[in-house]
Scaffold this active site. Structure first.
Site, PDB file in Angstrom:
ATOM      1  N   TYR A   1      11.027 -12.314 -21.394  1.00  0.00           N
ATOM      2  CA  TYR A   1      12.083 -11.741 -20.728  1.00  0.00           C
ATOM      3  C   TYR A   1      12.540 -12.286 -19.480  1.00  0.00           C
ATOM      4  O   TYR A   1      11.491 -12.859 -18.615  1.00  0.00           O
ATOM      5  CB  TYR A   1      12.293 -10.190 -20.746  1.00  0.00           C
ATOM      6  CG  TYR A   1      11.361  -9.762 -19.828  1.00  0.00           C
ATOM      7  CD1 TYR A   1      11.629  -9.351 -18.396  1.00  0.00           C
ATOM      8  CD2 TYR A   1      10.230  -8.839 -20.284  1.00  0.00           C
ATOM      9  CE1 TYR A   1      10.943  -8.481 -17.720  1.00  0.00           C
ATOM     10  CE2 TYR A   1       9.445  -8.160 -19.284  1.00  0.00           C
ATOM     11  CZ  TYR A   1       9.873  -7.918 -18.194  1.00  0.00           C
ATOM     12  OH  TYR A   1       8.898  -7.178 -17.315  1.00  0.00           O
TER      13      TYR A   1
ATOM     14  N   TYR B   1      17.929   1.541 -20.111  1.00  0.00           N
ATOM     15  CA  TYR B   1      18.918   0.745 -19.702  1.00  0.00           C
ATOM     16  C   TYR B   1      20.283   1.401 -19.493  1.00  0.00           C
ATOM     17  O   TYR B   1      21.052   1.395 -20.530  1.00  0.00           O
ATOM     18  CB  TYR B   1      19.193  -0.705 -20.530  1.00  0.00           C
ATOM     19  CG  TYR B   1      17.760  -1.523 -20.702  1.00  0.00           C
ATOM     20  CD1 TYR B   1      16.853  -1.533 -19.539  1.00  0.00           C
ATOM     21  CD2 TYR B   1      17.617  -2.250 -21.552  1.00  0.00           C
ATOM     22  CE1 TYR B   1      15.573  -2.220 -19.775  1.00  0.00           C
ATOM     23  CE2 TYR B   1      16.441  -3.104 -21.998  1.00  0.00           C
ATOM     24  CZ  TYR B   1      15.682  -3.302 -20.958  1.00  0.00           C
ATOM     25  OH  TYR B   1      14.399  -4.111 -20.904  1.00  0.00           O
TER      26      TYR B   1
ATOM     27  N   TRP C   1      19.536  -5.633 -21.260  1.00  0.00           N
ATOM     28  CA  TRP C   1      19.136  -4.933 -20.002  1.00  0.00           C
ATOM     29  C   TRP C   1      20.669  -4.868 -19.257  1.00  0.00           C
ATOM     30  O   TRP C   1      20.965  -3.775 -18.647  1.00  0.00           O
ATOM     31  CB  TRP C   1      18.233  -5.713 -19.110  1.00  0.00           C
ATOM     32  CG  TRP C   1      17.930  -4.879 -17.731  1.00  0.00           C
ATOM     33  CD1 TRP C   1      18.391  -3.880 -17.425  1.00  0.00           C
ATOM     34  CD2 TRP C   1      16.915  -5.595 -17.030  1.00  0.00           C
ATOM     35  NE1 TRP C   1      17.305  -3.527 -16.070  1.00  0.00           N
ATOM     36  CE2 TRP C   1      16.739  -4.282 -15.752  1.00  0.00           C
ATOM     37  CE3 TRP C   1      15.932  -6.565 -16.999  1.00  0.00           C
ATOM     38  CZ2 TRP C   1      16.088  -4.800 -14.729  1.00  0.00           C
ATOM     39  CZ3 TRP C   1      15.390  -6.689 -15.565  1.00  0.00           C
ATOM     40  CH2 TRP C   1      15.417  -5.828 -14.634  1.00  0.00           C
TER      41      TRP C   1
ATOM     42  N   ASP D   1      17.818  -7.139 -28.255  1.00  0.00           N
ATOM     43  CA  ASP D   1      16.763  -6.358 -27.418  1.00  0.00           C
ATOM     44  C   ASP D   1      17.259  -5.142 -26.316  1.00  0.00           C
ATOM     45  O   ASP D   1      18.016  -5.814 -25.596  1.00  0.00           O
ATOM     46  CB  ASP D   1      15.616  -7.044 -26.737  1.00  0.00           C
ATOM     47  CG  ASP D   1      14.707  -6.130 -26.097  1.00  0.00           C
ATOM     48  OD1 ASP D   1      13.740  -5.887 -26.703  1.00  0.00           O
ATOM     49  OD2 ASP D   1      14.618  -6.190 -24.685  1.00  0.00           O
TER      50      ASP D   1
ATOM     51  N   GLN E   1      29.513 -16.606 -22.012  1.00  0.00           N
ATOM     52  CA  GLN E   1      28.008 -16.718 -21.571  1.00  0.00           C
ATOM     53  C   GLN E   1      27.000 -16.625 -22.709  1.00  0.00           C
ATOM     54  O   GLN E   1      26.062 -17.428 -22.790  1.00  0.00           O
ATOM     55  CB  GLN E   1      27.445 -15.690 -20.692  1.00  0.00           C
ATOM     56  CG  GLN E   1      27.720 -16.113 -19.165  1.00  0.00           C
ATOM     57  CD  GLN E   1      27.409 -14.990 -18.106  1.00  0.00           C
ATOM     58  OE1 GLN E   1      26.563 -14.164 -18.668  1.00  0.00           O
ATOM     59  NE2 GLN E   1      27.749 -15.136 -16.905  1.00  0.00           N
TER      60      GLN E   1
ATOM     61  N   LYS F   1      23.596 -21.355 -10.081  1.00  0.00           N
ATOM     62  CA  LYS F   1      24.880 -20.619  -9.680  1.00  0.00           C
ATOM     63  C   LYS F   1      24.877 -19.936  -8.610  1.00  0.00           C
ATOM     64  O   LYS F   1      25.823 -19.353  -7.711  1.00  0.00           O
ATOM     65  CB  LYS F   1      25.641 -19.720 -10.829  1.00  0.00           C
ATOM     66  CG  LYS F   1      25.795 -20.527 -11.821  1.00  0.00           C
ATOM     67  CD  LYS F   1      26.715 -19.820 -12.977  1.00  0.00           C
ATOM     68  CE  LYS F   1      26.792 -20.626 -14.280  1.00  0.00           C
ATOM     69  NZ  LYS F   1      27.141 -19.688 -15.536  1.00  0.00           N
TER      70      LYS F   1
ATOM     71  N   LEU G   1      15.642 -17.076 -17.182  1.00  0.00           N
ATOM     72  CA  LEU G   1      16.229 -17.473 -16.109  1.00  0.00           C
ATOM     73  C   LEU G   1      16.349 -16.907 -14.742  1.00  0.00           C
ATOM     74  O   LEU G   1      17.052 -17.320 -13.964  1.00  0.00           O
ATOM     75  CB  LEU G   1      17.823 -17.536 -16.720  1.00  0.00           C
ATOM     76  CG  LEU G   1      18.455 -18.148 -17.853  1.00  0.00           C
ATOM     77  CD1 LEU G   1      19.806 -17.928 -18.323  1.00  0.00           C
ATOM     78  CD2 LEU G   1      18.188 -19.784 -17.508  1.00  0.00           C
TER      79      LEU G   1
ATOM     80  N   GLN H   1       6.169  -8.129 -24.900  1.00  0.00           N
ATOM     81  CA  GLN H   1       7.303  -8.678 -24.238  1.00  0.00           C
ATOM     82  C   GLN H   1       6.986  -8.695 -23.007  1.00  0.00           C
ATOM     83  O   GLN H   1       6.744  -7.594 -22.171  1.00  0.00           O
ATOM     84  CB  GLN H   1       8.316  -7.722 -24.510  1.00  0.00           C
ATOM     85  CG  GLN H   1       9.783  -8.198 -23.922  1.00  0.00           C
ATOM     86  CD  GLN H   1      11.067  -7.315 -24.132  1.00  0.00           C
ATOM     87  OE1 GLN H   1      11.853  -7.215 -23.199  1.00  0.00           O
ATOM     88  NE2 GLN H   1      11.041  -6.739 -25.271  1.00  0.00           N
TER      89      GLN H   1
END
Length: 337
Positions: A224, A63, A27, A58, A306, A235, A227, A196
């Site tokens: 999805y 997007y 995304w 994905d 990352q 952070k 986090l 999803q």
């Protein structure tokens, strides 16, 4: 890396579909609603993920208005196609004013656009061809409706995907953001592999109906935003300044009060992360994929560093007692809406 089977092959000539338990979520790769993107960094992130065992990617046409799919296509060029699982979507049109109006938005150039949920047969066929071209492939492993279109019968939508499967352009059918009732309806017309849906430590509403349905009917759940779009990394601090076109600033999760609450929770579980020599984000991801019914977690990455951190989360170990320790502190976390 751990791989999980999300569907059994229906036809003898078809292979089962297995996805890496950490799947690359593209995304943010498209920039749209994330404050832009850096193409070369995104390509390197996807490639680094692949070499770390994250073989599943994905994406979706909306997007970045095609940009994410183009970047994914560039990143996988030269990789063995049968070792990569491409997941993309259909049913969100920014170039056609038909169907169920979804939202006003802006593209990556700042131009105003209107986005519609539209999943009529002719639109799906057209979208599939465009996605195949952008991705540089002749088939899609998992083709998912992005959001339910109230203006088109589900039967018409699923029969269109079944037609694409018969043609060999799609291997398996999935849905996104579907309730249990919508899954029941769609399953009358096609063999659904997955749903999803958003799921994270601070967003667990799918546990009420969707998770029990998927467990009972052996459907995969692709989680999805595990986090919570960066909130659960520790952070983000109160007063964080988002880019002008980053819509996280408008979400209640990112109010200063909720950021403080989440960071206080993360401080409570940080000793466990330290003991295991892992990042908080890795601990959060591992907890997520250990929850009942959750098959894989979709995780984005801005760069290769990352991406590698996300991939490593799959291989860490959490005991039942450690999972209960995290869940116990999580039960005390109450966000303000």
């Amino acid at each position: 890396m751990i791989y999980r089977k999300i569907t059994n092959a229906i036809h003898p000539e078809h292979r089962d579909l297995e996805l890496s338990v950490i799947t690359f979520g593209a995304w943010a790769t498209g920039g749209w609603m994330w404050g832009g993107t850096e193409r070369s960094e995104s390509v390197r992130a996807i490639q680094a993920s692949y070499h770390a065992g994250v073989t599943s990617i994905d994406t979706a046409p909306v997007y970045g208005m095609g940009l994410s799919e183009e970047i994914v296509g560039e990143a996988i060029k030269g990789l063995p196609r049968d070792k990569v699982q491409i997941l993309t979507k259909y049913g969100m049109r920014w170039d056609l004013a038909k169907g169920d109006f979804a939202m006003h938005s802006k593209d990556n150039d700042g131009t105003d656009i209107d986005i519609y949920k539209y999943a009529a047969k002719e639109s799906i066929i057209e979208e599939c061809e465009r996605s195949l071209k952008r991705l540089g492939t002749d088939y899609i492993d998992l083709y998912q409706i992005h959001w339910h279109d109230k203006t088109t019968p589900i039967e018409e939508t699923m029969e269109a995907v079944a037609h694409l499967i018969k043609q060999g352009k799609v291997r398996y059918a999935g849905v996104c953001n579907y309730s249990a009732d919508l899954m029941r309806e769609a399953s009358k017309y096609i063999n659904l592999a997955s749903n999803q849906v958003p799921f994270s430590m601070v967003r667990r509403d799918i546990e009420d109906e969707v998770v029990p349905y998927c467990i009972e009917h052996q459907k995969a759940i692709l989680a999805y935003s595990p986090l919570q779009r960066g909130l659960l990394t520790g952070k983000i601090k109160p007063g964080y300044q988002f880019a002008k076109d980053d819509n996280r600033a408008d979400l209640h999760y990112f109010s200063d009060q909720n950021i403080e609450k989440v960071n206080a929770f993360l401080e409570k579980i940080k000793p466990l992360a330290n003991d295991k020599n892992v990042l908080l984000s890795q601990l959060v991801l591992k907890w997520t994929i250990e929850q009942a019914g959750i098959t894989i977690a979709l995780v984005g990455a801005r760069d290769a560093k990352q991406a590698l951190e996300n991939a490593a989360a799959a291989d860490m170990k959490l005991t039942p007692d450690e999972i209960n320790f995290i869940s116990g502190h999580l039960n005390d976390l109450k966000l303000v809406k």
